[in-house]
Motif scaffolding. Sequence first.
Motif, PDB file in Angstrom:
ATOM      1  N   UNK A  18       0.826  -1.219   0.000  1.00 48.29           N
ATOM      2  CA  UNK A  18       0.000   0.000   0.000  1.00 48.29           C
ATOM      3  C   UNK A  18       0.855   1.260   0.000  1.00 48.29           C
ATOM      4  N   UNK A  19       1.875   1.279   0.880  1.00 45.88           N
ATOM      5  CA  UNK A  19       2.773   2.441   0.930  1.00 45.88           C
ATOM      6  C   UNK A  19       3.583   2.562  -0.352  1.00 45.88           C
ATOM      7  N   UNK A  20       4.028   1.437  -0.853  1.00 47.24           N
ATOM      8  CA  UNK A  20       4.857   1.443  -2.058  1.00 47.24           C
ATOM      9  C   UNK A  20       4.132   1.986  -3.275  1.00 47.24           C
ATOM     10  N   UNK A  21       2.821   1.781  -3.327  1.00 48.56           N
ATOM     11  CA  UNK A  21       2.062   2.181  -4.513  1.00 48.56           C
ATOM     12  C   UNK A  21       1.443   3.579  -4.399  1.00 48.56           C
ATOM     13  N   UNK A  22       1.782   4.306  -3.333  1.00 45.96           N
ATOM     14  CA  UNK A  22       1.287   5.686  -3.220  1.00 45.96           C
ATOM     15  C   UNK A  22       1.902   6.535  -4.333  1.00 45.96           C
ATOM     16  N   UNK A  23       1.073   7.348  -4.970  1.00 45.25           N
ATOM     17  CA  UNK A  23       1.526   8.157  -6.110  1.00 45.25           C
ATOM     18  C   UNK A  23       2.468   9.266  -5.656  1.00 45.25           C
ATOM     19  N   UNK A  24       3.637   9.360  -6.303  1.00 43.47           N
ATOM     20  CA  UNK A  24       4.588  10.430  -5.970  1.00 43.47           C
ATOM     21  C   UNK A  24       4.866  11.326  -7.184  1.00 43.47           C
ATOM     22  N   UNK A  25       4.578  10.804  -8.392  1.00 43.59           N
ATOM     23  CA  UNK A  25       4.681  11.634  -9.598  1.00 43.59           C
ATOM     24  C   UNK A  25       6.089  12.034  -9.996  1.00 43.59           C
ATOM     25  N   UNK A  26       7.005  11.061 -10.080  1.00 51.12           N
ATOM     26  CA  UNK A  26       8.367  11.364 -10.547  1.00 51.12           C
ATOM     27  C   UNK A  26       8.252  12.025 -11.926  1.00 51.12           C
ATOM     28  N   UNK A  27       8.775  13.263 -12.092  1.00 51.84           N
ATOM     29  CA  UNK A  27       8.439  14.055 -13.297  1.00 51.84           C
ATOM     30  C   UNK A  27       8.896  13.458 -14.628  1.00 51.84           C
ATOM     31  N   UNK A  28      10.126  12.925 -14.712  1.00 49.00           N
ATOM     32  CA  UNK A  28      10.649  12.434 -15.994  1.00 49.00           C
ATOM     33  C   UNK A  28       9.773  11.320 -16.570  1.00 49.00           C
ATOM     34  N   UNK A  29       9.493  10.308 -15.753  1.00 44.74           N
ATOM     35  CA  UNK A  29       8.712   9.174 -16.239  1.00 44.74           C
ATOM     36  C   UNK A  29       7.225   9.506 -16.342  1.00 44.74           C
ATOM     37  N   UNK A  30       6.752  10.429 -15.505  1.00 47.54           N
ATOM     38  CA  UNK A  30       5.346  10.821 -15.581  1.00 47.54           C
ATOM     39  C   UNK A  30       5.070  11.543 -16.906  1.00 47.54           C
ATOM     40  N   UNK A  31       5.917  12.509 -17.238  1.00 46.66           N
ATOM     41  CA  UNK A  31       5.759  13.251 -18.495  1.00 46.66           C
ATOM     42  C   UNK A  31       5.906  12.292 -19.687  1.00 46.66           C
ATOM     43  N   UNK A  32       6.910  11.408 -19.616  1.00 39.25           N
ATOM     44  CA  UNK A  32       7.133  10.439 -20.699  1.00 39.25           C
ATOM     45  C   UNK A  32       5.932   9.527 -20.907  1.00 39.25           C
ATOM     46  N   UNK A  33       5.361   9.037 -19.799  1.00 45.08           N
ATOM     47  CA  UNK A  33       4.213   8.124 -19.877  1.00 45.08           C
ATOM     48  C   UNK A  33       2.991   8.830 -20.467  1.00 45.08           C
ATOM     49  N   UNK A  34       2.714  10.033 -19.970  1.00 44.59           N
ATOM     50  CA  UNK A  34       1.552  10.792 -20.465  1.00 44.59           C
ATOM     51  C   UNK A  34       1.721  11.090 -21.954  1.00 44.59           C
ATOM     52  N   UNK A  35       2.920  11.530 -22.344  1.00 49.91           N
ATOM     53  CA  UNK A  35       3.193  11.820 -23.758  1.00 49.91           C
ATOM     54  C   UNK A  35       2.978  10.592 -24.637  1.00 49.91           C
TER      55      UNK A  35
END
Length: 316
Positions: A18-35
Motif C-alpha cells: 500500500x505504501x509502495x504504490x502511493x503516487x509520488x509523480x516522478x516528473x521524468x517518467x510521468x511526463x514520458x508516460x503521459x506523452x
Amino acid sequence: MDHSGHGMIMDLPPFTLGRGLEFTGEPFFLVGSVLALVLYGWGVLRLRRRGDSWPVSRTVAFVVGVLTVALTMCTALNEYGMVMFSVHMVQHMVISMLSPILVLLGAPMTLLLRALPSAGRGRKGPRELLVALLHSRYVRVVSHPVFTIPMFIASLYGLYFTPIFDALMSNRVGHITMMAHFLVVGLFFFWPIIGVDPGPHRPGYVMRMLSLFAGMPFHAFFGIALMMASEPMVSTYFDPPASLGIDVLADQNAAGGIAWAFSEVPSVLVLVALLFQWYRSEERASRRSDRAADRDGDQELLAYNAYLASLQGRGQ
C-alpha cells in the motif's frame, strides 16, 4: 543527497505494498508516460476518423505497458527502491522485462507510420524521418541480436558487480538515468524477438526463440548469485534507514529471488505471443496460396502433376 542515497528519504516507514504504490509523480517518467499515451491515442483516433481499423488488443497491450512503467517509477516504489535492494529489483525487472514486451506488442511504430501524413514528393516530414531512422545503419546495428543479447547481459553484470551501480544510485538523476537505460535496453532486446513493428532484423520464429533463451539463463544466474551471497554486494544498500527495520542480507537474498523468478515471466509471455504470431503468419500464407490457386485454377498443382507424369514416363 548523501552517497547512500538516503538523504531525503531517511524516515520511510516499513515497506508495505500500500505504501509502495502511493503516487509520488516522478516528473521524468510521468511526463514520458503521459506523452506516450497521448501520442498513441492520437494515432488510433486519426486512423478511426479515416475509417481504418486498429486492433483493440494492441491498444490494450500498449496502455498496460506504459502504465507498468508509471506504476514502477511514479509511485513510492521509487523512494523505497533507493534504500531497499528488493524493491529496486522489482522496479528493474518490471521496467526491463515486462513493460518493453507489452509496449512492443502495441506496435507503436506501425501506428505512427500509418497515422502520420506523408510529406509529399521529395519533401521530408516526420513520417519520412521515422522511416529513414528505422532503415538507418545505426538502428540495424543496435537492434541486431549480436548487439542486443550482450547488451542485455552486460546491463546486469556490468552494473551490479562494478562500482557503476553505487555511483548512479548516489543521486536521483543517476537512478532515473539507470532506469531509463533498463527500459531502452529491454525494448531493443525484445524488438527483434517479438516486435510487431517493422525493423531491420526479422529472424525466423525458431531463431527468435533461440535469441530469447540465449539471454534468460544469464538472468537466472544473476538472481542465484544474489541469493547465494553470504555478504552484502552493493554498498548503496549497506545501511538502510533503521525505520525500515530490515536485514540487509535478507533483503539482498530477496532481490536475488525476485530476479531469478522474474526471468520466467518474459519467457512465458514471449513464447505465447510468438506461437500466436507464428500461427497467424502461417494462416495468412495459406490464405494467400489459396487465393492464388483460385485465381490461376491451381496451375502450380497441375504443373507439379505434369512434372511427376513426365518423370514416370522417363522411368519407363
